[in-house]
Design an enzyme around this catalytic site. Structure first.
Site, short mmCIF file in Angstrom:
data_model
loop_
_atom_site.label_atom_id
_atom_site.label_comp_id
_atom_site.label_asym_id
_atom_site.label_seq_id
_atom_site.Cartn_x
_atom_site.Cartn_y
_atom_site.Cartn_z
N HIS A 61 0.83 -1.21 0.00
CA HIS A 61 0.00 0.00 0.00
C HIS A 61 0.87 1.26 0.00
CE1 HIS A 61 0.97 0.90 4.18
NE2 HIS A 61 0.79 -0.40 4.45
N GLU A 170 -1.53 -6.90 7.90
CA GLU A 170 -0.28 -6.53 8.57
C GLU A 170 -0.21 -7.15 9.96
OE1 GLU A 170 2.75 -6.12 8.44
OE2 GLU A 170 2.87 -4.18 7.42
#
Length: 295
Positions: A61, A170
């Protein structure tokens, strides 16, 4: 048999025994034995009775508000204090969104990396996947919009389906940036999102997808071993959804996920991967992956 990366396609893994590279000093995405993406794709081994082969695109990202805060305060203060809060006067980072810089980063990646890749291959990925976190949803939208705008086979109004994998997130725990907002909030904001190219992004969630985050804990930060186990289960979930003909695969995710995926694939490490960057791996997938179950 286990999942494994196949060497000989990219500078990040030129041969067995390679020790890894620093992506700030070397182009980890460089094609080392092929002139272009089309030639590389045709050089991927053919599927066999026991093994299938995939071209997996792993997109980190763009810069989120938590990434900007780390730059502002430094990693030591971030880990000790700021990561436990939900934001500061510059922005909120609970399930962080992209900063304006982050959006610019992934738009450039779309135009400079993904668009040439898709043009040379003559196709979009067969299947799109994403982490459920908001920064990844925004990254998918912003990075693939320049590609969709140039894809004549997909007229405006076409629905682009992207499958969410909850386990490919994550590192879990403690840091609020890694806590998912309520599912209904994300759906209200991003479901059937209209891109600037005129396409509609539809997020596909599993049935009974949990409203609240059931993975994140406030008092335990996931260890590397714990994350690798979770990531491997996420990879099994991803590959189990693919047919033998679906070979070109996109996953929009996180730096920690990418590093964990590489470890699980026995791929050399790629150090210092910046926000908005892309890693590509040719993966050998055992055909009996579905029979392996969860670890």
């Amino acid at each position: 048999m286990s999942l494994r990366a196949v060497p000989g396609y990219f500078a990040a893994y030129p041969s067995e025994g390679f020790q890894g590279l620093d992506s700030t000093k070397y182009d980890h995405l460089e094609l080392i034995n092929h002139k272009n993406w089309k030639e590389l794709y045709h050089a991927i081994p053919r599927n066999t009775k026991n093994r299938h082969y995939k071209l997996l695109i792993l997109a980190r990202h763009g810069q989120g508000y938590h990434n900007a805060a780390i730059l502002r305060y430094g990693m030591e203060k971030w880990d000790a204090y700021w990561s436990l809060l939900s934001g500061d006067e510059h922005g909120e980072w609970l399930d962080s969104k992209l900063t304006p810089l982050g959006k610019d980063q992934v738009r450039r990646t779309g135009s400079n990396v993904l668009l040439p890749m898709a043009k040379q291959l003559g196709m979009l990925p067969h299947v799109f996947f994403s982490s459920p976190m908001r920064r990844c949803l925004e990254t998918f939208i912003e990075s693939w919009t320049p590609v969709l705008a140039e894809t004549q086979e997909l007229p405006a109004g076409t629905k682009i389906s992207t499958r969410i994998i909850e386990g490919l997130r994550e590192t879990l725990g403690s840091h609020t940036c890694d806590k998912r907002v309520a599912h209904s909030m994300a759906v209200d904001e991003y479901q059937d999102f209209s891109t600037e190219s005129g396409h509609t992004v539809h997020w596909q969630y599993v049935p009974d997808y949990p409203e609240d985050d059931e993975l994140w804990l406030p008092d335990h930060r996931e260890t590397c071993a714990e994350m690798d186990k979770r990531t491997l289960n996420g990879l099994f979930e991803l590959f189990n959804q693919l047919s033998s003909e679906e070979k070109f695969i996109s996953l929009t995710c996180h730096s920690g996920v990418i590093q964990s995926v590489l470890r699980n694939l026995q791929h050399p490490p790629i150090y210092n991967l910046d926000t908005g960057k892309v890693v590509a791996v040719v993966v050998e997938v055992p055909v009996n992956t579905a029979d392996r179950g969860r670890l």
